[in-house]
Structure formats: structure tokens, C-alpha cells
Design a protein around this motif. Structure first.
Motif, PDB file in Angstrom:
ATOM      1  N   LYS A 132       0.739  -1.220   0.021  1.00  0.00           N
ATOM      2  CA  LYS A 132       0.109  -0.024  -0.146  1.00  0.00           C
ATOM      3  C   LYS A 132       0.981   1.323  -0.105  1.00  0.00           C
ATOM      4  O   LYS A 132       0.373   2.526   0.378  1.00  0.00           O
ATOM      5  CB  LYS A 132      -1.022  -0.139   1.389  1.00  0.00           C
ATOM      6  CG  LYS A 132      -1.833  -1.427   1.058  1.00  0.00           C
ATOM      7  CD  LYS A 132      -2.935  -1.078   2.393  1.00  0.00           C
ATOM      8  CE  LYS A 132      -3.858  -2.298   2.170  1.00  0.00           C
ATOM      9  NZ  LYS A 132      -4.973  -2.131   3.135  1.00  0.00           N
ATOM     10  N   SER A 133       2.152   1.121  -0.558  1.00  0.00           N
ATOM     11  CA  SER A 133       2.947   2.256  -0.747  1.00  0.00           C
ATOM     12  C   SER A 133       3.842   2.299  -1.656  1.00  0.00           C
ATOM     13  O   SER A 133       3.707   1.374  -2.505  1.00  0.00           O
ATOM     14  CB  SER A 133       3.880   2.414   0.598  1.00  0.00           C
ATOM     15  OG  SER A 133       4.775   1.450   0.691  1.00  0.00           O
ATOM     16  N   LEU A 175       1.230   3.786   9.977  1.00  0.00           N
ATOM     17  CA  LEU A 175       0.050   2.681   9.690  1.00  0.00           C
ATOM     18  C   LEU A 175      -1.044   3.332  10.638  1.00  0.00           C
ATOM     19  O   LEU A 175      -1.063   3.444  11.889  1.00  0.00           O
ATOM     20  CB  LEU A 175       0.435   1.366  10.277  1.00  0.00           C
ATOM     21  CG  LEU A 175       1.504   0.644   9.500  1.00  0.00           C
ATOM     22  CD1 LEU A 175       2.029  -0.573  10.511  1.00  0.00           C
ATOM     23  CD2 LEU A 175       0.866   0.171   8.399  1.00  0.00           C
ATOM     24  N   VAL A 176      -2.306   3.657  10.105  1.00  0.00           N
ATOM     25  CA  VAL A 176      -3.244   3.958  10.769  1.00  0.00           C
ATOM     26  C   VAL A 176      -4.564   3.147  10.521  1.00  0.00           C
ATOM     27  O   VAL A 176      -4.932   3.351   9.398  1.00  0.00           O
ATOM     28  CB  VAL A 176      -3.779   5.566  10.290  1.00  0.00           C
ATOM     29  CG1 VAL A 176      -4.904   5.875  11.189  1.00  0.00           C
ATOM     30  CG2 VAL A 176      -2.558   6.424  10.712  1.00  0.00           C
ATOM     31  N   GLY A 177      -4.832   2.311  11.168  1.00  0.00           N
ATOM     32  CA  GLY A 177      -5.597   0.985  10.977  1.00  0.00           C
ATOM     33  C   GLY A 177      -5.094  -0.034   9.909  1.00  0.00           C
ATOM     34  O   GLY A 177      -3.982  -0.377   9.759  1.00  0.00           O
ATOM     35  N   VAL A 180      -2.056   3.157   5.273  1.00  0.00           N
ATOM     36  CA  VAL A 180      -0.707   3.507   5.128  1.00  0.00           C
ATOM     37  C   VAL A 180      -0.570   4.937   4.684  1.00  0.00           C
ATOM     38  O   VAL A 180      -0.834   5.098   3.519  1.00  0.00           O
ATOM     39  CB  VAL A 180       0.127   2.394   4.390  1.00  0.00           C
ATOM     40  CG1 VAL A 180       1.636   2.674   4.468  1.00  0.00           C
ATOM     41  CG2 VAL A 180      -0.177   1.131   4.910  1.00  0.00           C
ATOM     42  N   ARG A 181      -0.144   5.559   5.442  1.00  0.00           N
ATOM     43  CA  ARG A 181       0.041   7.026   5.138  1.00  0.00           C
ATOM     44  C   ARG A 181       1.503   7.301   4.963  1.00  0.00           C
ATOM     45  O   ARG A 181       2.489   6.932   5.500  1.00  0.00           O
ATOM     46  CB  ARG A 181      -0.411   7.989   6.318  1.00  0.00           C
ATOM     47  CG  ARG A 181      -1.984   7.838   6.401  1.00  0.00           C
ATOM     48  CD  ARG A 181      -2.354   8.829   7.605  1.00  0.00           C
ATOM     49  NE  ARG A 181      -3.766   8.719   7.776  1.00  0.00           N
ATOM     50  CZ  ARG A 181      -4.640   9.284   8.665  1.00  0.00           C
ATOM     51  NH1 ARG A 181      -3.944  10.016   9.410  1.00  0.00           N
ATOM     52  NH2 ARG A 181      -5.712   8.975   9.039  1.00  0.00           N
ATOM     53  N   GLU A 182       1.603   7.887   3.574  1.00  0.00           N
ATOM     54  CA  GLU A 182       3.345   8.152   3.134  1.00  0.00           C
ATOM     55  C   GLU A 182       3.559   9.671   3.383  1.00  0.00           C
ATOM     56  O   GLU A 182       2.732  10.658   2.775  1.00  0.00           O
ATOM     57  CB  GLU A 182       3.565   7.882   1.870  1.00  0.00           C
ATOM     58  CG  GLU A 182       4.923   7.645   1.377  1.00  0.00           C
ATOM     59  CD  GLU A 182       4.914   7.216   0.034  1.00  0.00           C
ATOM     60  OE1 GLU A 182       6.165   7.421  -0.475  1.00  0.00           O
ATOM     61  OE2 GLU A 182       4.242   6.245  -0.366  1.00  0.00           O
TER      62      GLU A 182
END
Length: 475
Positions: A132-133, A175-177, A180-182
Motif C-alpha cells: 500500500k505504498s 500505519l493508521v488502521g 498506510v500514510r506516506e
């Protein structure tokens, strides 16, 4: 008291008296007579012994040397003050636990999966980050020495992972739940032009590294700038000096890179050599102070880190054949397998076995100049008729043919006549002219002034600059 008891008591007292008398007689035989006001040698010896023992006890046991605390000192009243702390902001009180970054350095052959296993993190979390990134291409091929940061919560779960995409950008994956935040963090850098100066000492490499010069810059100094004029194996003394002007790249107070050498001076046995980087016709080269290219038509030694085992001579006794004949080349002793470089730009004229030379390569440099390289253990990838550049790998040192040990036999010929490759005079290259020369002088003048300023400060107290170098600097 009854009669039997009184008799037993008297008998016990008599036994004690007899025992005491006997004890006094024994002591009288072994102890000195009672002190009569005069000190004997034995008295002085005993007194010295007890005094020494007392001093040792006082020194070993700290309690004997410290004053005993009095009741008054122990009874001093003590006061405790309660200081009010500022209230914690509401945002801080509601925030999760602080970051707990753990930095791991990638070892040779280590993968991201091995790092996760080292921290007891599940592989499912790693696969989620990669899927997811946009970090798959970077994290799938980690280079040794890279640092990977892991932010692990109190419950042992991974909250964030970070890595450096390049020297100026850091990527942080959170990782938020199931999401995936980049986030890309820019890391600004600054470039500083510095002058590094020092003496050769026991080793040029050791000294320059200690002064902060990178390994790449040291190789530029020895292999690109001064290799045509200075033999760093034989011509350098501990008192010789060097100074270089380089650009250093800093990031957050850390040195992360060193650029190419912009200018350099080297004083070898009282003679000053200088080199300045200048871009001419789209190609960066090093020039002398008067604008002549430092790069010569031929390099002085076709092998590095070696010594001359046999020089150019009119006649000598051959170590294998046993008869006297001319030695029309120079032998460079080196370990078997040491790379051999082409002395100049050339066309390959011969590759193969050549009698007592063993495996041999002959290069034609044009204008009547040819070079021969003998006793190779194996060849490079050159082929007859191929054009190769100066410094190209043409083979490896060996001891094929008539050789008593591993070495390179190197011959230099002009119109078929053997010449001493260490003494032959070559025509100097053409210098810069016109606008290029004016631009070169404007650029190099500033660098030379920086070097002189630093050297004047470093060597002001020790006026040991050789006369030749002083005259060259003034000029």
C-alpha cells in the motif's frame, strides 16, 4: 558450703596458680626483660612495626581517616520545598505515547524481512507496507549501511517506518488502521568550500583521512592530479605537505559527502606542484597554475602500489639465462594479479605469448611510440586493433615466461628504439589560450588565495617551508 566443695575450690585455685607461674616462666625465656627506662633495638623494632601497621590501617579503612560526625552535625534541620509545575496542555494529555524510534543499520545481505524478524514484528505488517505504498522498489533492495527507523508502540506494534530516499529526502510510512500514510520530509543541505591541509606523516592516506578528506578525494589527489609528476611510493617524505580545496555537503550538522577536488598543492622534497580543476570543452580536467593540462600523453607507472625491482640498463646478467645482456625496460615488482593499465591512448597491436616475455601486450600510441607489457598472468578484454584509452585495464601481473617472481616488464620504444620510460622527455600538452585562459585564471586565483591563507595560519609558527616552495608560492 560443704567440706568437699571447699577442698575442690582450693584445688582449682592451686591449679590456676601453678599454671600462671608456669606461663610466666615460659614468657620470661622468650620476651625481653621489663622496660627499665632504656630503649633497646628490639623495643625500637617493635615500635616501628606497630606505627607502620597503624598508618596502613588508617589509609585502607576510610572511617579511620574521616572525622566522626557529631550529634550536633547530624541534628541539622532540613527543609523540603514543594514547587508547582505548569499544567500539561490538553493536547499533550490526549496525545498517544511518545515516539520510540529504533534505528537499525542494514548489514551486507540483510533484507527488510530480516529486520522485521530482528524486532519481532509480524511479516504481515511488512507486506501491508509494501503493498500500500510506493516504497517497494527501495525497501526490496536495501543497500548495506542504510539506516531504517522503526517507531514501535508500548504494545509492541509498529506505528511508523522511515528511510532515506536520497540525501535530501526522508520517507515516513505510518500505519493508521488498515491505511498506510506516506509522508516525504525534505532535509535541507548546505555546501561549504573548505581547505584541508596537513603533512604526509607516516602515511598520506592515514593523514588525509584524519584531516577529514574522503577516500575518493585522496584517490583523485594521487591518481588524477599528481600521478604524472610524483611517485607516491618513492618520492614522498613524512615532512612533505599537501593542501586541497573541496566542497563538503552537510546535513543537520553531519558531513554526508565530499565533492571533487577544486584545487590542490603538494610539496615533495622542496618542489611545489599544483593542480586546478577546470571545465573546458564540456570536460573537467586538471591544469597547472599556468593553464597546461596535468594529464600527460603517458602515465609514469602502469601499475600502482609497486616498487622498481630492476631498472633500465645497458647490460646485466640475466637471472635465468645466466648471460650478460641489455635490460631494455623497467621491472615493477607487484603481487600476482595486480591490475596493469595502458600507459596512454593507443591501438592494441599484439596480444599473446611472446617468447621469454610470456603473456604480452603491445600498444601502438602513434607518432612512433609503442609500449610493451610482459610476464602477465592473464589478459584483459582488449583485442588486436581495438582503440583503448589511457588507464584502461589490459592485464594482470604474473610471472609467465622467463621470470623468477611476479612482476611487470615494461618497455618504451620511440621509432623502434628502446628508451628509459622513467626518463624519456615527452612534449608538453598545449596550454589554455584566450578567453579560456582568462576564465581559468579568474577561477583558480580564488582557490589559490584560500590555500595560501590557511597555510600561513597553520605553518606560521613552524617556518619550515622549503626555499623552492617559498619561491614558487611567491611567484
Amino acid at each position: 558450703m560443704s567440706l568437699p566443695e571447699s577442698r575442690s575450690g582450693r584445688r582449682a585455685r592451686l591449679d590456676k596458680l601453678r599454671e600462671a607461674a608456669l606461663h610466666r616462666k615460659v614468657l620470661a625465656k622468650h620476651l625481653p626483660a621489663a622496660f627499665n627506662g632504656r630503649w633497646t633495638r628490639r623495643h625500637w623494632a617493635h615500635a616501628s612495626l606497630f606505627a607502620t601497621l597503624g598508618a596502613l590501617v588508617a589509609a585502607i579503612v576510610p572511617g579511620f581517616s574521616n572525622p566522626v560526625a557529631t550529634q550536633a552535625s547530624l541534628a541539622v534541620p532540613r527543609t523540603t520545598l514543594a514547587l508547582a509545575l505548569p499544567a500539561l496542555p490538553l493536547a499533550k494529555r490526549r496525545a498517544p505515547a511518545g515516539d520510540n524510534w529504533q534505528l537499525l543499520t542494514v548489514q551486507p545481505g540483510q533484507t527488510l524481512g530480516a529486520l522485521f524478524e530482528q524486532l519481532d514484528l509480524p511479516s504481515a505488517t511488512m507486506h501491508k507496507l509494501l503493498e500500500k505504498s510506493n516504497a517497494r522498489s527501495t525497501l526490496a533492495r536495501l543497500r548495506p549501511g542504510a539506516e531504517i527507523g522503526f517507531d514501535i508502540g508500548a504494545d509492541g506494534t509498529l506505528r511508523s517506518l522511515r528511510y532515506d530516499r536520497d540525501d535530501t529526502h526522508r520517507v515516513e510510512l505510518s500505519l493508521v488502521g488498515d491505511e498506510v500514510r506516506e509522508r516525504v520530509i525534505e532535509r535541507p543541505t548546505t555546501t561549504r568550500t573548505v581547505v584541508i591541509s596537513g603533512e604526509v606523516g607516516r602515511s598520506l592516506f592515514w593523514s588525509a583521512r584524519r584531516q577529514g578528506l574522503s577516500g575518493k578525494a585522496i584517490r583523485q589527489l594521487t591518481d588524477d592530479i599528481f600521478k604524472y609528476d610524483i611517485d607516491f611510493n618513492e618520492d614522498v617524505a613524512a615532512s612533505d605537505r599537501y593542501s586541497v580545496v573541496v566542497d563538503q555537503v552537510w546535513r543537520e550538522g553531519e558531513l554526508i559527502g565530499t565533492g571533487d577536488i577544486q584545487a590542490a598543492t603538494f610539496t615533495a622534497h622542496g618542489k611545489l606542484y599544483s593542480g586546478f580543476r577546470f571545465e573546458h570543452d564540456g570536460k573537467a580536467e586538471y591544469f597547472t597554475a599556468d593553464g597546461r593540462p596535468l594529464k600527460k600523453a603517458f602515465i609514469r607507472m602502469p601499475v600502482q602500489y609497486t616498487r622498481i625491482s630492476s631498472g633500465f640498463s645497458g647490460a646485466r646478467k640475466h637471472p635465468i639465462l645466466g648471460r650478460t645482456r641489455a635490460h631494455q625496460g623497467v621491472d615493477f615488482a607487484a603481487r600476482s594479479g595486480t591490475p596493469i593499465m595502458a600507459a596512454g591512448n593507443a591501438r592494441v597491436a599484439f596480444v599473446g605469448w611472446k617468447g621469454g616475455y610470456g603473456r604480452t601486450v603491445i600498444l601502438d600510441h602513434g607518432r612512433g611510440y609503442t609500449t610493451l607489457y610482459g610476464h602477465m598472468s592473464r589478459f584483459g578484454k582488449e583485442r588486436v586493433g581495438q582503440r583503448i584509452a589511457q588507464g584502461a585495464l589490459i592485464g594482470y601481473v604474473g610471472m609467465t615466461g622467463l621470470a623468477t617472481g611476479p612482476h611487470l616488464h615494461y618497455e618504451f620504444r620511440v621509432n623502434g628504439v628502446h628508451r628509459n620510460p622513467l626518463a624519456v622527455t615527452m612534449p608538453p600538452p598545449e596550454p589554455l589560450r584566450g578567453a579560456a585562459l582568462a576564465q581559468f585564471r579568474a577561477q583558480t586565483g580564488k582557490a589559490l588565495a584560500q590555500i595560501r591563507k590557511v597555510e600561513d595560519v597553520i605553518y606560521a609558527d613552524a617556518d619550515t617551508t622549503p626555499p623552492k616552495a617559498k619561491a614558487a608560492r611567491k611567484g
